[in-house]
Design an enzyme around this catalytic site. Structure first.
Site, PDB file in Angstrom:
ATOM      1  N   CYS A 261       0.774  -1.251   0.000  1.00 39.12           N
ATOM      2  CA  CYS A 261       0.000   0.000   0.000  1.00 39.12           C
ATOM      3  C   CYS A 261       0.799   1.291   0.000  1.00 39.12           C
ATOM      4  O   CYS A 261       0.566   2.140  -0.858  1.00 39.12           O
ATOM      5  CB  CYS A 261      -0.994  -0.026   1.142  1.00 39.12           C
ATOM      6  SG  CYS A 261      -2.284  -1.232   0.788  1.00 39.12           S
TER       7      CYS A 261
HETATM    8  P1  NAD Z   1      -5.460  -8.515  -2.315  1.00 36.51           P
HETATM    9  O1  NAD Z   1      -4.699  -8.550  -3.573  1.00 36.51           O
HETATM   10  O2  NAD Z   1      -4.969  -9.238  -1.118  1.00 36.51           O
HETATM   11  O3  NAD Z   1      -6.949  -9.051  -2.573  1.00 36.51           O
HETATM   12  C1  NAD Z   1      -7.746  -8.687  -3.670  1.00 36.51           C
HETATM   13  C2  NAD Z   1      -8.615  -9.898  -4.039  1.00 36.51           C
HETATM   14  O4  NAD Z   1      -9.522  -9.515  -5.058  1.00 36.51           O
HETATM   15  C3  NAD Z   1      -7.822 -11.085  -4.577  1.00 36.51           C
HETATM   16  O5  NAD Z   1      -8.127 -12.233  -3.823  1.00 36.51           O
HETATM   17  C4  NAD Z   1      -8.285 -11.217  -6.042  1.00 36.51           C
HETATM   18  O6  NAD Z   1      -8.312 -12.547  -6.494  1.00 36.51           O
HETATM   19  C5  NAD Z   1      -9.675 -10.625  -5.953  1.00 36.51           C
HETATM   20  N1  NAD Z   1     -10.230 -10.125  -7.207  1.00 36.51           N
HETATM   21  C6  NAD Z   1      -9.604  -9.479  -8.226  1.00 36.51           C
HETATM   22  N2  NAD Z   1     -10.493  -9.167  -9.182  1.00 36.51           N
HETATM   23  C7  NAD Z   1     -11.694  -9.600  -8.765  1.00 36.51           C
HETATM   24  C8  NAD Z   1     -13.007  -9.550  -9.307  1.00 36.51           C
HETATM   25  N3  NAD Z   1     -13.283  -8.968 -10.478  1.00 36.51           N
HETATM   26  N4  NAD Z   1     -14.013 -10.109  -8.595  1.00 36.51           N
HETATM   27  C9  NAD Z   1     -13.767 -10.702  -7.412  1.00 36.51           C
HETATM   28  N5  NAD Z   1     -12.559 -10.787  -6.850  1.00 36.51           N
HETATM   29  C10 NAD Z   1     -11.543 -10.229  -7.521  1.00 36.51           C
HETATM   30  O7  NAD Z   1      -5.701  -6.976  -1.992  1.00 36.51           O
HETATM   31  P2  NAD Z   1      -5.839  -6.290  -0.559  1.00 36.51           P
HETATM   32  O8  NAD Z   1      -4.502  -6.159   0.059  1.00 36.51           O
HETATM   33  O9  NAD Z   1      -6.936  -6.937   0.186  1.00 36.51           O
HETATM   34  O10 NAD Z   1      -6.267  -4.810  -1.005  1.00 36.51           O
HETATM   35  C11 NAD Z   1      -7.560  -4.552  -1.492  1.00 36.51           C
HETATM   36  C12 NAD Z   1      -7.791  -3.047  -1.464  1.00 36.51           C
HETATM   37  O11 NAD Z   1      -7.752  -2.584  -0.105  1.00 36.51           O
HETATM   38  C13 NAD Z   1      -6.723  -2.214  -2.184  1.00 36.51           C
HETATM   39  O12 NAD Z   1      -7.329  -1.092  -2.748  1.00 36.51           O
HETATM   40  C14 NAD Z   1      -5.778  -1.788  -1.078  1.00 36.51           C
HETATM   41  O13 NAD Z   1      -5.092  -0.594  -1.381  1.00 36.51           O
HETATM   42  C15 NAD Z   1      -6.747  -1.580   0.068  1.00 36.51           C
HETATM   43  N6  NAD Z   1      -6.169  -1.747   1.411  1.00 36.51           N
HETATM   44  C16 NAD Z   1      -5.315  -2.769   1.668  1.00 36.51           C
HETATM   45  C17 NAD Z   1      -4.795  -2.946   2.960  1.00 36.51           C
HETATM   46  C18 NAD Z   1      -3.807  -4.035   3.294  1.00 36.51           C
HETATM   47  O14 NAD Z   1      -3.242  -4.018   4.377  1.00 36.51           O
HETATM   48  N7  NAD Z   1      -3.564  -5.007   2.435  1.00 36.51           N
HETATM   49  C19 NAD Z   1      -5.206  -2.078   3.977  1.00 36.51           C
HETATM   50  C20 NAD Z   1      -6.113  -1.050   3.675  1.00 36.51           C
HETATM   51  C21 NAD Z   1      -6.594  -0.899   2.385  1.00 36.51           C
HETATM   52  C1  UGA Z   2      -0.214   0.427   6.156  1.00 34.72           C
HETATM   53  C2  UGA Z   2      -0.914   1.357   7.153  1.00 34.72           C
HETATM   54  O1  UGA Z   2      -0.228   1.306   8.417  1.00 34.72           O
HETATM   55  C3  UGA Z   2      -2.364   0.953   7.347  1.00 34.72           C
HETATM   56  O2  UGA Z   2      -3.024   1.896   8.199  1.00 34.72           O
HETATM   57  C4  UGA Z   2      -3.069   0.950   5.980  1.00 34.72           C
HETATM   58  O3  UGA Z   2      -4.400   0.513   6.098  1.00 34.72           O
HETATM   59  C5  UGA Z   2      -2.307   0.026   5.037  1.00 34.72           C
HETATM   60  O4  UGA Z   2      -0.929   0.444   4.927  1.00 34.72           O
HETATM   61  C6  UGA Z   2      -2.906   0.058   3.670  1.00 34.72           C
HETATM   62  O5  UGA Z   2      -3.477   1.044   3.249  1.00 34.72           O
HETATM   63  O6  UGA Z   2      -2.750  -0.964   3.043  1.00 34.72           O
HETATM   64  P1  UGA Z   2       0.881  -2.002   6.269  1.00 34.72           P
HETATM   65  O7  UGA Z   2       1.398  -1.692   4.901  1.00 34.72           O
HETATM   66  O8  UGA Z   2       0.235  -3.298   6.508  1.00 34.72           O
HETATM   67  O9  UGA Z   2      -0.183  -0.873   6.717  1.00 34.72           O
HETATM   68  O10 UGA Z   2       2.106  -1.942   7.272  1.00 34.72           O
HETATM   69  P2  UGA Z   2       2.802  -0.858   8.207  1.00 34.72           P
HETATM   70  O11 UGA Z   2       2.900  -1.421   9.562  1.00 34.72           O
HETATM   71  O12 UGA Z   2       2.200   0.480   8.075  1.00 34.72           O
HETATM   72  O13 UGA Z   2       4.277  -0.841   7.587  1.00 34.72           O
HETATM   73  C7  UGA Z   2       4.521  -0.434   6.254  1.00 34.72           C
HETATM   74  C8  UGA Z   2       5.994  -0.372   5.988  1.00 34.72           C
HETATM   75  O14 UGA Z   2       6.568   0.735   6.681  1.00 34.72           O
HETATM   76  C9  UGA Z   2       6.789  -1.609   6.439  1.00 34.72           C
HETATM   77  O15 UGA Z   2       7.730  -1.947   5.452  1.00 34.72           O
HETATM   78  C10 UGA Z   2       7.496  -1.161   7.701  1.00 34.72           C
HETATM   79  O16 UGA Z   2       8.707  -1.830   7.916  1.00 34.72           O
HETATM   80  C11 UGA Z   2       7.722   0.308   7.399  1.00 34.72           C
HETATM   81  N1  UGA Z   2       7.838   1.147   8.617  1.00 34.72           N
HETATM   82  C12 UGA Z   2       6.777   1.320   9.439  1.00 34.72           C
HETATM   83  C13 UGA Z   2       9.047   1.774   8.882  1.00 34.72           C
HETATM   84  O17 UGA Z   2      10.036   1.637   8.117  1.00 34.72           O
HETATM   85  N2  UGA Z   2       9.138   2.581   9.997  1.00 34.72           N
HETATM   86  C14 UGA Z   2       8.091   2.775  10.836  1.00 34.72           C
HETATM   87  O18 UGA Z   2       8.240   3.537  11.821  1.00 34.72           O
HETATM   88  C15 UGA Z   2       6.880   2.122  10.564  1.00 34.72           C
END
Ligand code: NAD
Ligand code: UGA
Length: 422
Positions: A261
């Site tokens: 992300c």
């Molecule tokens: P991910 O890649 O883990 O999961 C996405 C899923 O969607 C996959 O399992 C894929 O097979 C499925 N998919 C793709 N196309 C599809 C379709 N047409 N119909 C149904 N399923 C389909 O992604 P994620 O990490 O869960 O992220 C999803 C969204 O949430 C992103 O926009 C990301 O930026 C956001 N987000 C992620 C995190 C995180 O920590 N991973 C945290 C906050 C927000």
């Molecule tokens: C991050 C945000 O913390 C979540 O709030 C958000 O929902 C998510 O992205 C998202 O949008 O997907 P995540 O990527 O799971 O979550 O992990 P973090 O714990 O934030 O760490 C991200 C990266 O930053 C890691 O590589 C970590 O090592 C690095 N980091 C984090 C640092 O180098 N220094 C820090 O002080 C904290």
């Protein structure tokens, strides 16, 4: 309530199991049949604390399918949780969102609430998703169906905890009915609910990730100066973070931020700004610091091992952070690439992420223990702060040179030790 979740990845599946645990009935839809089969067998397809237990506990209330029509016909609310990756120019790739939106649009019969949970750039819900739903369904938003935006702030590794105990829940809606319904769904989670319109909700999510990334790159830039003058940046940031206006969080200097992300969301915001005619000076710098940070570890290594060509170099830690097997944008990837470009022989270890890294670098060595990885290595680079790396026995190395990118090594006896920013 009966809820469909589209995309059963980190966000979708965690949202699904947490809602199921709150008593809602969940149908997850994913295009990945293998993932769907695992979920239906109660097996977590991703490594996430407590996810397996929660899946098993809620087996009766959570099922998965590849069939949108099964899910949509049995629910009144759909959460859109598919991925929103980067295009090669950094801009957001909305192809999964658009594909899923088309499927949903074809299946809207009676009033339905579509909630966008994926991270999408400001205006996407209003200008792309809503018109596409109207076009495909032939129905009118606000009357026949509604669309809301509800960004997710969970961290990987702590995803269940973060979902259940969020600092705030952001709800972006355009009508009272959707707003009331979303509040009802989240009833039971004790945290403030912040209500805005969908575009503001989208901007809140990007601003949050961009600011957290900025704090990390800032700590790294200060850390690089500290290193030059023999200061431990962790001492500096401990005191700086005591100021309640700053907070101690996300000031841990080191090899930089990875994950699915921060890098993609900062890049998408830069591209979004640029499309609006704005140069994003600060966020460009955040990315530049992050890109160069892991490579500084090789500079430090070469101070002690000047010629790394054909030398064995151990890399400990492949996951982008501890407690996950996710390697997306891990800082170990550019570092390993640079080592290979310089002709080093790389031996890499991670407690759970080696399997994933093999898909990126199939030809490097992946021993099954730290000791084997270190055996006769000329240098060791630490990229992930796994707890087990805090007390490593470096004796398998003949002359241990250890470059710590995560401030994890505590005992420095009998080794040549360099901290990245300390
Ligand atoms: P991910 O890649 O883990 O999961 C996405 C899923 O969607 C996959 O399992 C894929 O097979 C499925 N998919 C793709 N196309 C599809 C379709 N047409 N119909 C149904 N399923 C389909 O992604 P994620 O990490 O869960 O992220 C999803 C969204 O949430 C992103 O926009 C990301 O930026 C956001 N987000 C992620 C995190 C995180 O920590 N991973 C945290 C906050 C927000
Ligand atoms: C991050 C945000 O913390 C979540 O709030 C958000 O929902 C998510 O992205 C998202 O949008 O997907 P995540 O990527 O799971 O979550 O992990 P973090 O714990 O934030 O760490 C991200 C990266 O930053 C890691 O590589 C970590 O090592 C690095 N980091 C984090 C640092 O180098 N220094 C820090 O002080 C904290």
């Amino acid at each position: 309530m009966k809820i469909s979740i589209i995309g059963a990845g980190y966000v979708g599946l965690v949202t699904g199991v947490c809602f199921a645990d709150m008593g809602h009935e969940i149908i997850c839809v994913d295009v990945d049949q293998e993932k769907v089969d695992k979920i239906n067998k109660g097996i977590a397809p991703i490594h996430e604390e407590n996810l397996s237990e929660m899946l098993k506990r809620n087996k009766e209330r959570l099922t998965a399918t590849t069939d949108y029509s099964v899910a949509l016909s049995q629910s009144d609310i759909t959460f859109l949780c598919v991925g929103t990756p980067s295009r090669s120019d950094g801009s957001i790739d909305l192809s999964y969102i658009e594909e899923a939106t088309r499927f949903i649009g074809q299946l809207i019969k009676k009033w339905h609430l579509v909630v966008v949970k994926s991270t999408v750039v400001p205006g996407t819900t209003r200008d792309i998703i809503t018109p596409l739903l109207e076009k495909v369904s032939g129905k009118k938003e606000g009357k026949d169906f509604s669309v809301a935006m509800n960004p997710e702030f969970l961290r990987e590794g702590k995803a269940i905890h973060d979902f259940q105990y969020p600092d705030r829940i952001v709800i972006g809606t355009r009508d009272k009915k959707s707003n009331d319904l979303l509040k009802k769904i989240y009833k039971g989670i004790n945290s403030p609910i912040f209500t805005v319109n969908p575009t503001v909700a989208e901007m809140i999510k990007y601003t949050s990730n961009a600011l957290l990334s900025t704090k990390i790159s800032f700590a790294n830039e200060i850390g690089n100066v500290c290193k030059k003058v023999g200061i431990d940046v962790y001492d500096v940031m401990e005191a700086v973070g005591m100021d309640h206006r700053i907070s101690p969080h996300f000031l841990q200097a080191g090899a930089g931020f990875g994950g699915s992300c921060f890098p993609k969301d900062v890049a998408a915001l830069i591209s979004f700004g640029s499309n609006k005619g704005l140069k994003m000076f600060l966020l460009d710098a955040v990315m530049n610091v992050n890109d160069t940070q892991p490579l500084k570890m090789i500079e430090l290594l070469e101070k002690h091992v000047p010629h790394i060509k054909d030398k064995k170099i151990a890399v400990l830690g492949l996951a982008f952070k501890p407690d996950t097997d996710d390697i997306r944008e891990s800082r170990s990837i550019p570092l390993i690439q640079e080592l290979l470009d310089k002709g080093a022989e790389v031996s890499a270890f991670d407690p759970i992420a080696s399997g994933n890294m093999k898909k990126v670098f199939p030809h490097i060595n992946y021993p099954s223990s730290v000791a084997e990885t270190l055996q006769d290595a000329m240098g060791c680079l630490i990229l992930t702060e796994w707890e087990e790396f805090s007390h490593i026995d470096f004796s398998p190395m003949q002359k241990p040179v250890v470059i710590d990118g995560r401030h994890i090594i505590t005992s420095q006896n009998d080794i040549i030790y360099e901290g990245l920013c300390w």
